[in-house]
Design an enzyme around this catalytic site. Sequence first.
Site, PDB file in Angstrom:
ATOM      1  N   TYR A 137      47.623  43.817  35.309  1.00  0.00           N
ATOM      2  CA  TYR A 137      49.043  44.098  35.076  1.00  0.00           C
ATOM      3  C   TYR A 137      49.728  44.482  36.386  1.00  0.00           C
ATOM      4  O   TYR A 137      50.889  44.123  36.616  1.00  0.00           O
ATOM      5  CB  TYR A 137      49.225  45.155  33.979  1.00  0.00           C
ATOM      6  CG  TYR A 137      49.019  44.535  32.600  1.00  0.00           C
ATOM      7  CD1 TYR A 137      50.064  43.922  31.924  1.00  0.00           C
ATOM      8  CD2 TYR A 137      47.763  44.505  32.013  1.00  0.00           C
ATOM      9  CE1 TYR A 137      49.872  43.301  30.697  1.00  0.00           C
ATOM     10  CE2 TYR A 137      47.549  43.901  30.786  1.00  0.00           C
ATOM     11  CZ  TYR A 137      48.609  43.290  30.129  1.00  0.00           C
ATOM     12  OH  TYR A 137      48.419  42.667  28.922  1.00  0.00           O
ATOM     13  N   GLN A 140      60.434  36.701  24.053  1.00  0.00           N
ATOM     14  CA  GLN A 140      59.052  37.190  24.040  1.00  0.00           C
ATOM     15  C   GLN A 140      58.641  37.624  25.446  1.00  0.00           C
ATOM     16  O   GLN A 140      57.545  38.130  25.640  1.00  0.00           O
ATOM     17  CB  GLN A 140      58.106  36.077  23.576  1.00  0.00           C
ATOM     18  CG  GLN A 140      58.401  35.586  22.173  1.00  0.00           C
ATOM     19  CD  GLN A 140      57.683  34.264  21.901  1.00  0.00           C
ATOM     20  OE1 GLN A 140      56.523  34.239  21.533  1.00  0.00           O
ATOM     21  NE2 GLN A 140      58.380  33.160  22.098  1.00  0.00           N
ATOM     22  N   ASN A 141      59.502  37.382  26.420  1.00  0.00           N
ATOM     23  CA  ASN A 141      59.120  37.634  27.806  1.00  0.00           C
ATOM     24  C   ASN A 141      59.256  39.115  28.144  1.00  0.00           C
ATOM     25  O   ASN A 141      60.128  39.809  27.624  1.00  0.00           O
ATOM     26  CB  ASN A 141      59.968  36.782  28.752  1.00  0.00           C
ATOM     27  CG  ASN A 141      59.743  35.306  28.511  1.00  0.00           C
ATOM     28  OD1 ASN A 141      58.775  34.943  27.846  1.00  0.00           O
ATOM     29  ND2 ASN A 141      60.628  34.457  29.009  1.00  0.00           N
ATOM     30  N   VAL A 142      58.389  39.545  29.062  1.00  0.00           N
ATOM     31  CA  VAL A 142      58.362  40.959  29.439  1.00  0.00           C
ATOM     32  C   VAL A 142      58.783  41.118  30.902  1.00  0.00           C
ATOM     33  O   VAL A 142      58.571  42.161  31.500  1.00  0.00           O
ATOM     34  CB  VAL A 142      56.944  41.539  29.197  1.00  0.00           C
ATOM     35  CG1 VAL A 142      56.620  41.577  27.712  1.00  0.00           C
ATOM     36  CG2 VAL A 142      55.861  40.754  29.953  1.00  0.00           C
ATOM     37  N   HIS A 200      58.354  41.754  22.902  1.00  0.00           N
ATOM     38  CA  HIS A 200      57.007  42.097  23.366  1.00  0.00           C
ATOM     39  C   HIS A 200      56.995  43.169  24.451  1.00  0.00           C
ATOM     40  O   HIS A 200      56.010  43.301  25.172  1.00  0.00           O
ATOM     41  CB  HIS A 200      56.284  40.823  23.860  1.00  0.00           C
ATOM     42  CG  HIS A 200      55.953  39.872  22.748  1.00  0.00           C
ATOM     43  ND1 HIS A 200      55.531  38.576  22.958  1.00  0.00           N
ATOM     44  CD2 HIS A 200      55.973  40.040  21.402  1.00  0.00           C
ATOM     45  CE1 HIS A 200      55.316  37.981  21.773  1.00  0.00           C
ATOM     46  NE2 HIS A 200      55.587  38.849  20.832  1.00  0.00           N
ATOM     47  N   CYS A 225      45.434  61.672  32.525  1.00  0.00           N
ATOM     48  CA  CYS A 225      45.564  63.128  32.416  1.00  0.00           C
ATOM     49  C   CYS A 225      44.190  63.725  32.677  1.00  0.00           C
ATOM     50  O   CYS A 225      43.228  63.378  31.971  1.00  0.00           O
ATOM     51  CB  CYS A 225      46.072  63.514  31.030  1.00  0.00           C
ATOM     52  SG  CYS A 225      45.939  65.288  30.722  1.00  0.00           S
ATOM     53  N   GLY A 262      61.151  27.097  25.671  1.00  0.00           N
ATOM     54  CA  GLY A 262      59.985  27.445  26.490  1.00  0.00           C
ATOM     55  C   GLY A 262      58.947  28.302  25.803  1.00  0.00           C
ATOM     56  O   GLY A 262      58.333  29.150  26.433  1.00  0.00           O
ATOM     57  N   ASN A 316      61.743  22.041  25.372  1.00  0.00           N
ATOM     58  CA  ASN A 316      60.393  22.237  25.916  1.00  0.00           C
ATOM     59  C   ASN A 316      59.944  20.909  26.523  1.00  0.00           C
ATOM     60  O   ASN A 316      60.089  19.864  25.885  1.00  0.00           O
ATOM     61  CB  ASN A 316      59.445  22.648  24.765  1.00  0.00           C
ATOM     62  CG  ASN A 316      58.152  23.263  25.258  1.00  0.00           C
ATOM     63  OD1 ASN A 316      57.516  22.749  26.161  1.00  0.00           O
ATOM     64  ND2 ASN A 316      57.762  24.371  24.645  1.00  0.00           N
ATOM     65  N   ALA A 339      57.017  19.875  26.794  1.00  0.00           N
ATOM     66  CA  ALA A 339      55.786  19.422  26.128  1.00  0.00           C
ATOM     67  C   ALA A 339      55.872  19.738  24.637  1.00  0.00           C
ATOM     68  O   ALA A 339      56.681  20.569  24.225  1.00  0.00           O
ATOM     69  CB  ALA A 339      54.584  20.141  26.747  1.00  0.00           C
TER      70      ALA A 339
END
Length: 247
Positions: free
Chosen positions: A66, A101-103, A119, A148, A188, A214, A216
Amino acid sequence: MGVARVRAWLQTARRIAVLTGAGMSAESGVPTFRDAQTGYWAQYRPEDMATEAGYRAQPGLVWRWYAHRRALLRGVAPNAGHVALAHFAQRHPGRLTLITQNVDGLHQQAGSPDVLCLHGDLLADRWLNPPRPCCHLEDSAAGEPPYCSTCGNLLRPGVVWFGEALPLAVLEAAQQAARACDLMLVVGTAGAVYPAAGLARLAREAGAQVAVLNPAPSELDDAAHAVLRGTAAQCLPALLAPADPQE
Ligand code: OAD
């Protein structure tokens, strides 16, 4: 032909919902998940990198992945597709609901208002276990998640992992937009992850026109009245540009 048809729908639709997925940001340089060669899931197993169990098993490995994705975001910018959506929403206040849905935050960076992020947010953190009064962050070794030192609770990325509930208020607002729209553009996304993909089917069942954009085939092509085989950065400006430059 397809573009002209969807443009005509856009002009007459009173309410428009747009559902975007990873392909929306591909031309900004953000990898997708399921593209065969370049997608993250071609290299990594989603159960290792995008589940709570995977994180508990290998917190350092997942945290570093991440961290790498966060670092990548610092070098990318919205593409012409993000900008076209933002400009359309600004020209037509209240008419377009953007569900993603993108972050990666690129819709917000482009200036889209009130984005419904199903998301979560890649740049946000939260505690893995419910925080206790003792929970304060300690410096961690390089590449390890902050924690912590009293109870061992770890920070985790503020994204929704497989098996986790989507933020309820956001999901409900997205479902409401899907039910109420006259047109849904699906941009997309492979359409493989629910409940997000279900929004396109919900919109169709409620009577909206559905257009998939899209390059595809996707799992939502069968829910679409029109399928445009192009990329987000190429097609969205053509679809969303004002007919009259004064508009
Ligand atoms: P996927 O990686 O599954 O699908 C990306 C889609 O974008 C594919 O259908 C591609 O054909 C398409 N695509 C590629 N380049 C494009 C371009 N330039 N313009 C338009 N489309 C393009 O990504 P998502 O469907 O977003 O969830 O995946 C859904 C969820 O699964 C993600 O939010 C993520 C993932 O695991 C979590 O991490 C919880």
